[in-house]
Design an enzyme around this catalytic site. Structure first.
Site, PDB file in Angstrom:
ATOM      1  N   SER A  72       0.688  -1.274  -0.080  1.00 50.77           N
ATOM      2  CA  SER A  72       0.067  -0.057  -0.071  1.00 50.77           C
ATOM      3  C   SER A  72       0.957   1.155   0.057  1.00 50.77           C
ATOM      4  CB  SER A  72      -0.864   0.026   1.281  1.00 50.77           C
ATOM      5  OG  SER A  72      -1.857  -1.032   1.088  1.00 50.77           O
TER       6      SER A  72
HETATM    7  N1  SAH Z   1      -1.162  -4.112   3.812  1.00 50.69           N
HETATM    8  C1  SAH Z   1      -0.338  -4.674   2.657  1.00 50.69           C
HETATM    9  C2  SAH Z   1      -1.396  -4.870   1.552  1.00 50.69           C
HETATM   10  C3  SAH Z   1      -1.324  -5.782   0.685  1.00 50.69           C
HETATM   11  S1  SAH Z   1      -2.633  -5.878  -0.730  1.00 50.69           S
HETATM   12  C4  SAH Z   1       0.698  -4.140   2.261  1.00 50.69           C
HETATM   13  O1  SAH Z   1       0.773  -2.802   2.462  1.00 50.69           O
HETATM   14  O2  SAH Z   1       1.855  -4.905   1.795  1.00 50.69           O
HETATM   15  C5  SAH Z   1      -4.003  -6.511   0.025  1.00 50.69           C
HETATM   16  C6  SAH Z   1      -3.506  -8.184   0.605  1.00 50.69           C
HETATM   17  O3  SAH Z   1      -4.781  -8.742   0.980  1.00 50.69           O
HETATM   18  C7  SAH Z   1      -2.971  -8.977  -0.425  1.00 50.69           C
HETATM   19  O4  SAH Z   1      -1.820  -9.403   0.098  1.00 50.69           O
HETATM   20  C8  SAH Z   1      -4.080 -10.066  -0.823  1.00 50.69           C
HETATM   21  O5  SAH Z   1      -3.440 -11.260  -0.806  1.00 50.69           O
HETATM   22  C9  SAH Z   1      -4.877  -9.947   0.677  1.00 50.69           C
HETATM   23  N2  SAH Z   1      -6.015 -10.634   0.715  1.00 50.69           N
HETATM   24  C10 SAH Z   1      -7.040 -10.475  -0.325  1.00 50.69           C
HETATM   25  N3  SAH Z   1      -8.175 -10.984   0.219  1.00 50.69           N
HETATM   26  C11 SAH Z   1      -7.839 -11.599   1.452  1.00 50.69           C
HETATM   27  C12 SAH Z   1      -8.801 -12.357   2.237  1.00 50.69           C
HETATM   28  N4  SAH Z   1      -9.649 -13.003   2.054  1.00 50.69           N
HETATM   29  N5  SAH Z   1      -7.955 -12.976   3.568  1.00 50.69           N
HETATM   30  C13 SAH Z   1      -6.608 -12.415   3.861  1.00 50.69           C
HETATM   31  N6  SAH Z   1      -5.919 -11.753   2.904  1.00 50.69           N
HETATM   32  C14 SAH Z   1      -6.397 -11.289   1.800  1.00 50.69           C
END
Ligand code: SAH
Length: 222
Positions: A72
């Site tokens: 993010s």
């Molecule tokens: N906070 C992280 C954001 C990653 S993007 C960062 O800044 O690096 C969002 C993440 O949510 C992804 O890694 C994706 O795989 C995860 N995600 C999507 N749906 C999900 C779910 N149902 N349960 C757990 N993780 C999920």
């Protein structure tokens, strides 16, 4: 044969200078919470970037990480964390561990315990390993579907979702303590940052905070 090499993680004065600039930018953009600004000023975001993209760690943008996901944007991380209004002793659930950067920002708050869930196995493994390497200790790093929350550990004082949800998952509202906050981007193509505060067993306050764009929160998919 692959030879394992140990490369120590560096944090140079140049990185630290770039972080100070980033913190200034976030203040200009309206982030005011001192603990949040201190966290973003302290955490080496370049440790969480994919190989080859480290040079962009202090640009206020989202970047690709493994499994077609993104780390993010620092502004978004700061904005969501600010809305969580973390207090000492809070039990916190994070849905979407991803790179682990947001997890590190949460853990920088004094006296909080963090449970974090990721549903992409490749990312889960990679980030769990990174946490070990740098000595970052969430209470639990879980591989699974965060759409369902983590009922066995509920209630939570704060829940943060870092992927875009078409609808607010009911289990997450149910797993909030009274006084607990859920910060979640809601919408299909782009999302409206939304905060729910549980005011009693049956009532929630809902507030919205502008548009963001996230990768989708997946439901019941493997
Ligand atoms: N906070 C992280 C954001 C990653 S993007 C960062 O800044 O690096 C969002 C993440 O949510 C992804 O890694 C994706 O795989 C995860 N995600 C999507 N749906 C999900 C779910 N149902 N349960 C757990 N993780 C999920």
């Amino acid at each position: 044969m692959e030879v394992a090499t140990f490369v120590p993680m560096k944090d140079t004065p140049k990185h630290q200078g770039q972080r100070r600039q980033l913190v200034k930018l976030l203040m200009d953009k309206g982030i005011a919470d001192a603990q949040v600004l201190a966290a973003l000023g302290a955490i080496p975001r370049h440790w969480y970037m994919d190989q080859g993209l480290e040079a962009y760690a202090y640009v206020d943008k989202a970047y690709p990480i493994a499994a077609d996901q993104t780390i993010s944007q620092p502004y978004t991380v700061a904005f969501q964390t600010q809305l969580l209004d973390l207090q000492k002793g809070d039990k916190v659930l994070e849905i979407g561990t991803g790179s682990g950067y947001q997890t590190a920002v949460l853990l920088a708050h004094e006296g909080v315990s963090i449970y974090t869930i990721e549903r992409q196995q490749q990312l889960f493994k990679k980030t769990a390993l990174l946490f070990k390497k740098i000595g970052l200790r969430p209470k639990k790093v879980i591989f699974g579907d965060g759409y369902q929350g983590l009922p066995e550990q509920a209630p939570f004082d704060a829940i943060i979702v870092t992927a875009g949800a078409v609808q607010v998952p009911k289990p997450l509202l149910e797993q909030l303590a009274i006084g607990g906050r859920l910060v979640i981007p809601v919408g299909e193509k782009d999302q409206i940052m939304t905060r729910y505060v549980r005011t009693s067993e049956k009532s929630f306050d809902r507030q919205t905070f502008g548009n963001f764009r996230f990768v989708p929160l997946l439901k019941n998919k493997s």
